[in-house]
Design an enzyme around this catalytic site. Structure first.
Site, mmCIF file in Angstrom:
data_model
loop_
_atom_site.group_PDB
_atom_site.id
_atom_site.type_symbol
_atom_site.label_atom_id
_atom_site.label_comp_id
_atom_site.label_asym_id
_atom_site.label_seq_id
_atom_site.Cartn_x
_atom_site.Cartn_y
_atom_site.Cartn_z
ATOM 1 N N HIS A 378 60.607 32.241 19.017
ATOM 2 C CA HIS A 378 59.577 32.456 18.095
ATOM 3 C C HIS A 378 58.036 33.734 18.285
ATOM 4 O O HIS A 378 56.585 33.902 16.678
ATOM 5 C CB HIS A 378 59.390 31.472 17.008
ATOM 6 C CG HIS A 378 59.202 31.529 16.002
ATOM 7 N ND1 HIS A 378 59.042 32.475 14.861
ATOM 8 C CD2 HIS A 378 59.743 30.425 15.086
ATOM 9 C CE1 HIS A 378 58.680 32.510 13.793
ATOM 10 N NE2 HIS A 378 59.385 31.549 13.605
ATOM 11 N N ASP A 382 60.199 36.580 14.919
ATOM 12 C CA ASP A 382 60.544 35.858 13.412
ATOM 13 C C ASP A 382 62.093 35.767 13.010
ATOM 14 O O ASP A 382 63.047 36.066 13.351
ATOM 15 C CB ASP A 382 59.615 36.302 12.095
ATOM 16 C CG ASP A 382 57.975 37.405 12.596
ATOM 17 O OD1 ASP A 382 57.427 36.572 13.741
ATOM 18 O OD2 ASP A 382 58.042 37.944 12.606
#
Length: 408
Positions: A378, A382
């Site tokens: 992450h 995204d």
């Protein structure tokens, strides 16, 4: 010396190896690209090519243990210079390891003792010790710098056979509850270390999705029917690898890694395939997968898997992966949360294909469905980007005609 010859780094966690053979003698003229020497790690034996030309001088003998970067020889401008050179490398002479991309893999490495310092064990001795249930940390090595060699393990095995069986009273009180006890193997130690490092060094998130595999099932059935003409049995994994490669070529932001404080986007789409071994797994790589047909991918997969299980993978087979596919559906799993293989930023887990009752085109129907488990870093990717990857992958698998138009 004109050009040092050093032990290369073949995998992310490789730390040492055994020099098993010199292909050239002292004073021989070596051309760039000639096979120069062979080394052995826990799982592979690799032939190393010369990256320069010159006349050879050995600094190390065969059957000796070396660390990554150790200088074991050199190439000189003339035969006289090579033959006149000293027979040992300068003290502490080392060459830095290659870049991070070349180190992506899960091969095994040298074990660590309980107190922390790494003990030096030849790969052959390590394998014999593992089979015999002997912890190398408890042995005294007879090799250079205290390295533990095969003869040390053989001696320990002979000593254990000659020792009297301990009386039951001398064992721990709960010993009767134990079925078996053995040291953790080098491969399992490495996997444990890599998995913990993977979780501690990345921000991992796993997202799930379901795919209607009816079109892929039909396509694969046609491939199996034409297996003789194609020369290989195409698997569902091959088709999914091809689909991933196509999407990765479209989405370079996923075919990328965080290296230090920089984002590196890789020029090739190289997909690693997790292959189960008796005591762990290894991840050989299909290079330039986006440029290969499904049939070519099938040939590569079978070759890599076979050589992985027989310990015959080469240096290039383990290097350069930019994305990994793990097929836990092959042993009946529906969905899991696969862990990243750093510095890769994403891994796809594929579950079993099972018939389910779904609504298809407004009607209740039984369709072959498959669960996808995509773990991503992450820090770099995204959720919206990961979602687009899954959507594009699903679209290809549910309508694979364009992607699969060329079989050869």
């Amino acid at each position: 010396m004109t050009h040092p010859i050093a032990i290369p780094k073949l995998g992310l966690t490789m730390t040492d190896c055994t020099l098993t053979q010199w292909m050239k003698a002292d004073g021989d003229l070596v051309a760039r690209g000639d096979v120069l020497f062979a080394i052995e790690t826990d799982k592979i034996t690799s032939e190393i090519e010369a990256d320069a030309a010159g006349y050879l001088k050995h600094f190390a003998a065969v059957d000796t243990l070396h660390e990554i970067g150790d200088v074991i020889g050199a190439l000189y401008d003339s035969k006289d210079a090579a033959l006149a050179a000293a027979s040992t490398a300068p003290d502490a002479q080392q060459v830095p390891p290659p870049s991070a991309l070349a180190e992506v893999a899960y091969p095994s490495s040298g074990p660590l003792s309980a107190q922390g310092p790494r003990i030096r064990v030849s790969p052959l001795a390590r394998r014999i010790a593992k089979t015999a249930g002997i912890d190398p940390a408890g042995l005294t090595g007879s090799g250079a710098h205290g390295a533990i060699l095969r003869r040390d393990v053989d001696a320990a095995i002979s000593q254990r056979r000659a020792a009297p069986t301990p009386r039951a009273e001398s064992r721990l009180p709960n010993a009767a509850l134990e079925l078996h006890r053995r040291p953790l193997s080098s491969l399992r130690k490495t996997i444990a270390r890599n998995m913990m490092q993977s979780l501690s060094s990345t921000a991992q998130m796993t997202a799930f999705g379901r795919v209607d595999m009816a079109e892929v099932v039909a396509f694969r059935a046609s491939c199996v029917a034409n297996e003789t003409d194609l020369g290989v049995r195409v698997s569902f994994t091959d088709i999914i690898v091809k689909a991933c490669a196509v999407v990765l070529a479209r989405m370079p932001q996923i075919n990328a890694s965080i290296i230090g404080d920089e984002v590196v986007t890789w020029a090739q789409v190289n997909i690693g395939l997790a292959v189960a071994l008796d005591d762990g797994l290894i991840v050989p790589v299909i290079h330039k997968a986006d440029q290969k047909s499904v049939v070519e991918i099938a040939h590569h997969r079978l070759d890599l898997a076979g050589r992985a299980r027989s310990g015959q993978l080469g240096r290039d087979d383990l290097q350069g992966g930019t994305f990994t596919v793990s097929n836990f559906g092959s042993y009946g799993g529906d969905f899991e949360t696969p862990l990243l293989n750093p510095p890769q930023s994403a891994i796809l887990g594929i579950g079993a294909i099972t018939d389910e009752v779904v609504v298809h085109k407004g009607q209740i129907a039984i369709r072959p469905m498959m669960m996808l488990s995509m773990t991503f870093d992450h820090r770099l990717i995204d959720g919206s980007v990961a979602g687009r990857f899954r959507n594009e992958l699903r679209a290809l698998l549910e309508n694979p005609a364009t992607m699969l138009a060329s079989l050869r």
